[in-house]
Scaffold this motif. Sequence first.
Motif, PDB file in Angstrom:
ATOM      1  N   ASP A  45       3.876   7.982  -0.855  1.00  0.00           N
ATOM      2  CA  ASP A  45       2.962   6.786  -0.971  1.00  0.00           C
ATOM      3  C   ASP A  45       2.543   6.634  -2.406  1.00  0.00           C
ATOM      4  OD1 ASP A  45       2.874   6.017   1.572  1.00  0.00           O
ATOM      5  OD2 ASP A  45       1.359   7.106   2.013  1.00  0.00           O
ATOM      6  N   ASP A  46       2.579   5.653  -3.285  1.00  0.00           N
ATOM      7  CA  ASP A  46       2.193   5.490  -4.622  1.00  0.00           C
ATOM      8  C   ASP A  46       0.633   5.890  -4.738  1.00  0.00           C
ATOM      9  OD1 ASP A  46       1.372   4.989  -7.324  1.00  0.00           O
ATOM     10  OD2 ASP A  46       2.896   3.274  -7.384  1.00  0.00           O
ATOM     11  N   PRO A  47       0.259   6.918  -5.396  1.00  0.00           N
ATOM     12  CA  PRO A  47      -1.013   7.623  -5.436  1.00  0.00           C
ATOM     13  C   PRO A  47      -1.892   6.271  -6.028  1.00  0.00           C
ATOM     14  CG  PRO A  47       0.142   8.547  -7.119  1.00  0.00           C
ATOM     15  CD  PRO A  47       1.133   7.874  -6.472  1.00  0.00           C
ATOM     16  N   LYS A  48      -1.567   5.436  -6.775  1.00  0.00           N
ATOM     17  CA  LYS A  48      -2.460   4.436  -7.643  1.00  0.00           C
ATOM     18  C   LYS A  48      -2.264   2.954  -7.062  1.00  0.00           C
ATOM     19  CE  LYS A  48      -3.736   6.899 -11.627  1.00  0.00           C
ATOM     20  NZ  LYS A  48      -3.881   6.681 -13.182  1.00  0.00           N
ATOM     21  N   VAL A  49      -1.442   2.682  -6.109  1.00  0.00           N
ATOM     22  CA  VAL A  49      -1.067   1.515  -5.546  1.00  0.00           C
ATOM     23  C   VAL A  49      -1.099   1.719  -4.134  1.00  0.00           C
ATOM     24  CG1 VAL A  49       0.439  -0.490  -5.415  1.00  0.00           C
ATOM     25  CG2 VAL A  49       0.370   0.877  -7.517  1.00  0.00           C
ATOM     26  N   GLU A  50      -2.271   1.247  -3.406  1.00  0.00           N
ATOM     27  CA  GLU A  50      -2.469   1.341  -1.960  1.00  0.00           C
ATOM     28  C   GLU A  50      -1.409   0.139  -1.449  1.00  0.00           C
ATOM     29  OE1 GLU A  50      -5.663   0.465   1.216  1.00  0.00           O
ATOM     30  OE2 GLU A  50      -6.433   1.397  -0.564  1.00  0.00           O
ATOM     31  N   GLY A  51      -0.607   0.516  -0.474  1.00  0.00           N
ATOM     32  CA  GLY A  51       0.210  -0.301   0.264  1.00  0.00           C
ATOM     33  C   GLY A  51       1.487  -0.420  -0.192  1.00  0.00           C
ATOM     34  N   VAL A  52       2.047   0.619  -0.948  1.00  0.00           N
ATOM     35  CA  VAL A  52       3.487   0.758  -1.363  1.00  0.00           C
ATOM     36  C   VAL A  52       3.740   2.197  -0.952  1.00  0.00           C
ATOM     37  CG1 VAL A  52       5.011   0.651  -3.150  1.00  0.00           C
ATOM     38  CG2 VAL A  52       3.528  -1.001  -3.260  1.00  0.00           C
ATOM     39  N   THR A  53       5.083   2.321  -0.261  1.00  0.00           N
ATOM     40  CA  THR A  53       5.468   3.416   0.151  1.00  0.00           C
ATOM     41  C   THR A  53       7.282   3.558  -0.609  1.00  0.00           C
ATOM     42  OG1 THR A  53       4.244   3.782   2.115  1.00  0.00           O
ATOM     43  CG2 THR A  53       6.369   4.969   2.071  1.00  0.00           C
ATOM     44  N   CYS A  54       7.551   4.388  -1.176  1.00  0.00           N
ATOM     45  CA  CYS A  54       8.835   4.667  -1.626  1.00  0.00           C
ATOM     46  C   CYS A  54       9.579   5.740  -0.769  1.00  0.00           C
ATOM     47  CB  CYS A  54       8.763   5.227  -3.049  1.00  0.00           C
ATOM     48  SG  CYS A  54       7.995   3.868  -4.003  1.00  0.00           S
ATOM     49  N   TYR A  55      10.937   5.411  -0.486  1.00  0.00           N
ATOM     50  CA  TYR A  55      11.926   6.103   0.302  1.00  0.00           C
ATOM     51  C   TYR A  55      12.813   6.733  -0.861  1.00  0.00           C
ATOM     52  CZ  TYR A  55       9.481   4.236   4.152  1.00  0.00           C
ATOM     53  OH  TYR A  55       8.650   3.976   5.099  1.00  0.00           O
ATOM     54  N   LEU A  56      13.081   8.132  -1.073  1.00  0.00           N
ATOM     55  CA  LEU A  56      13.825   8.616  -1.820  1.00  0.00           C
ATOM     56  C   LEU A  56      14.952   9.481  -1.226  1.00  0.00           C
ATOM     57  CD1 LEU A  56      14.168   9.139  -5.033  1.00  0.00           C
ATOM     58  CD2 LEU A  56      12.641  11.234  -4.495  1.00  0.00           C
ATOM     59  N   SER A  57      16.388   9.271  -1.528  1.00  0.00           N
ATOM     60  CA  SER A  57      17.301  10.156  -0.802  1.00  0.00           C
ATOM     61  C   SER A  57      17.904  10.909  -2.157  1.00  0.00           C
ATOM     62  CB  SER A  57      18.330   9.237  -0.289  1.00  0.00           C
ATOM     63  OG  SER A  57      19.073   8.485  -1.173  1.00  0.00           O
ATOM     64  N   VAL A  84       4.050  -1.953   2.474  1.00  0.00           N
ATOM     65  CA  VAL A  84       3.835  -1.478   3.910  1.00  0.00           C
ATOM     66  C   VAL A  84       2.405  -1.920   4.466  1.00  0.00           C
ATOM     67  CG1 VAL A  84       5.463   0.456   3.953  1.00  0.00           C
ATOM     68  CG2 VAL A  84       3.208   0.697   3.217  1.00  0.00           C
ATOM     69  N   GLY A  85       1.482  -2.642   3.380  1.00  0.00           N
ATOM     70  CA  GLY A  85       0.214  -2.956   3.691  1.00  0.00           C
ATOM     71  C   GLY A  85      -0.327  -3.865   2.539  1.00  0.00           C
ATOM     72  N   PRO A  86      -1.550  -4.345   2.725  1.00  0.00           N
ATOM     73  CA  PRO A  86      -1.901  -5.184   1.504  1.00  0.00           C
ATOM     74  C   PRO A  86      -1.917  -4.396   0.193  1.00  0.00           C
ATOM     75  CG  PRO A  86      -3.631  -4.920   3.367  1.00  0.00           C
ATOM     76  CD  PRO A  86      -2.497  -4.202   3.749  1.00  0.00           C
ATOM     77  N   ILE A  87      -1.297  -4.754  -0.852  1.00  0.00           N
ATOM     78  CA  ILE A  87      -1.492  -4.045  -2.021  1.00  0.00           C
ATOM     79  C   ILE A  87      -2.810  -4.178  -2.865  1.00  0.00           C
ATOM     80  CG2 ILE A  87      -0.196  -4.218  -4.383  1.00  0.00           C
ATOM     81  CD1 ILE A  87       2.304  -4.588  -3.083  1.00  0.00           C
ATOM     82  N   SER A  88      -3.182  -3.061  -3.307  1.00  0.00           N
ATOM     83  CA  SER A  88      -4.285  -2.792  -4.194  1.00  0.00           C
ATOM     84  C   SER A  88      -4.024  -1.957  -5.313  1.00  0.00           C
ATOM     85  CB  SER A  88      -5.567  -2.195  -3.466  1.00  0.00           C
ATOM     86  OG  SER A  88      -6.721  -2.166  -4.085  1.00  0.00           O
ATOM     87  N   LEU A  89      -4.164  -2.694  -6.451  1.00  0.00           N
ATOM     88  CA  LEU A  89      -3.831  -1.793  -7.754  1.00  0.00           C
ATOM     89  C   LEU A  89      -4.696  -1.129  -8.158  1.00  0.00           C
ATOM     90  CD1 LEU A  89      -1.523  -4.674  -9.478  1.00  0.00           C
ATOM     91  CD2 LEU A  89      -0.929  -2.567  -8.060  1.00  0.00           C
ATOM     92  N   ALA A  90      -4.878   0.245  -8.722  1.00  0.00           N
ATOM     93  CA  ALA A  90      -5.795   0.791  -9.356  1.00  0.00           C
ATOM     94  C   ALA A  90      -6.107  -0.054 -10.632  1.00  0.00           C
ATOM     95  CB  ALA A  90      -5.425   2.336  -9.624  1.00  0.00           C
ATOM     96  N   ALA A  91      -7.237   0.363 -11.375  1.00  0.00           N
ATOM     97  CA  ALA A  91      -7.443  -0.372 -12.528  1.00  0.00           C
ATOM     98  C   ALA A  91      -6.773   0.348 -13.934  1.00  0.00           C
ATOM     99  CB  ALA A  91      -8.979  -0.400 -12.833  1.00  0.00           C
ATOM    100  N   ASP A  92      -6.620   1.599 -13.649  1.00  0.00           N
ATOM    101  CA  ASP A  92      -6.073   2.395 -14.809  1.00  0.00           C
ATOM    102  C   ASP A  92      -4.455   2.483 -14.671  1.00  0.00           C
ATOM    103  OD1 ASP A  92      -6.041   3.907 -12.631  1.00  0.00           O
ATOM    104  OD2 ASP A  92      -6.751   5.607 -13.772  1.00  0.00           O
ATOM    105  N   LEU A  93      -3.683   1.448 -14.348  1.00  0.00           N
ATOM    106  CA  LEU A  93      -2.279   1.772 -14.044  1.00  0.00           C
ATOM    107  C   LEU A  93      -1.741   1.460 -15.539  1.00  0.00           C
ATOM    108  CD1 LEU A  93      -1.046  -0.739 -11.152  1.00  0.00           C
ATOM    109  CD2 LEU A  93      -1.456   1.522 -11.111  1.00  0.00           C
ATOM    110  N   ARG A  94      -0.566   2.565 -15.906  1.00  0.00           N
ATOM    111  CA  ARG A  94      -0.113   2.594 -17.003  1.00  0.00           C
ATOM    112  C   ARG A  94       1.522   2.341 -16.863  1.00  0.00           C
ATOM    113  NH1 ARG A  94      -2.129   8.045 -18.016  1.00  0.00           N
ATOM    114  NH2 ARG A  94      -0.060   8.334 -17.298  1.00  0.00           N
ATOM    115  N   ASP A  95       2.090   1.636 -17.709  1.00  0.00           N
ATOM    116  CA  ASP A  95       3.616   1.551 -17.462  1.00  0.00           C
ATOM    117  C   ASP A  95       4.292   2.845 -17.832  1.00  0.00           C
ATOM    118  OD1 ASP A  95       3.749  -1.107 -16.592  1.00  0.00           O
ATOM    119  OD2 ASP A  95       4.139  -1.866 -18.633  1.00  0.00           O
TER     120      ASP A  95
END
Length: 156
Positions: A45-57, A84-95
């Motif tokens: 799960d993205d630690p700063k974006v609630e509601g997003v899961t990534c799958y890595l092979s 995978v759920g409602p997306i909630s972005l942390a205020a301190d996201l950096r590109d």
Amino acid sequence: MRLASCLAVLLLTLPLAAQARQIGEVDTAFKLIGPNHKIIVEAFDDPKVEGVTCYLSRARTGGIRGGLGVAEDRAEASIACRQVGPISLAADLRDGEEVFRERASLVFKTMQVVRFHDRERNALVYLVYSDRLIDGSPQNAVTAVPIMPWGTSPGR
């Protein structure tokens, strides 16, 4: 003194504990001694974006060296991230912020995932790549997650 310095450098270059959970694996080559070569599938799960899961092979090297944890894994990887759920972005996201890192060799090579926020298209973009202390790899994969309301069907 010299040994202590080398050990300190080694400990500092080892990555933190993996954040991913293994979902499954398939063998790609039989090894008579040690584990087989594999492709593993992990989820995180993205630690700063609630509601997003990534799958890595990615590849995991087997054999004696792989079994001892000293083999270098290949640079190829594939990624798919999904809402995978409602997306909630942390205020301190950096590109370009790192959201996942795992070692791909004993010391100098890592597989990592970074995130970008495409504000113009209202999407999150995830890039997986491998780097090495001296010479990284241009091999990479990318996926995007549109930021959409959760629980509504398209076209309504």
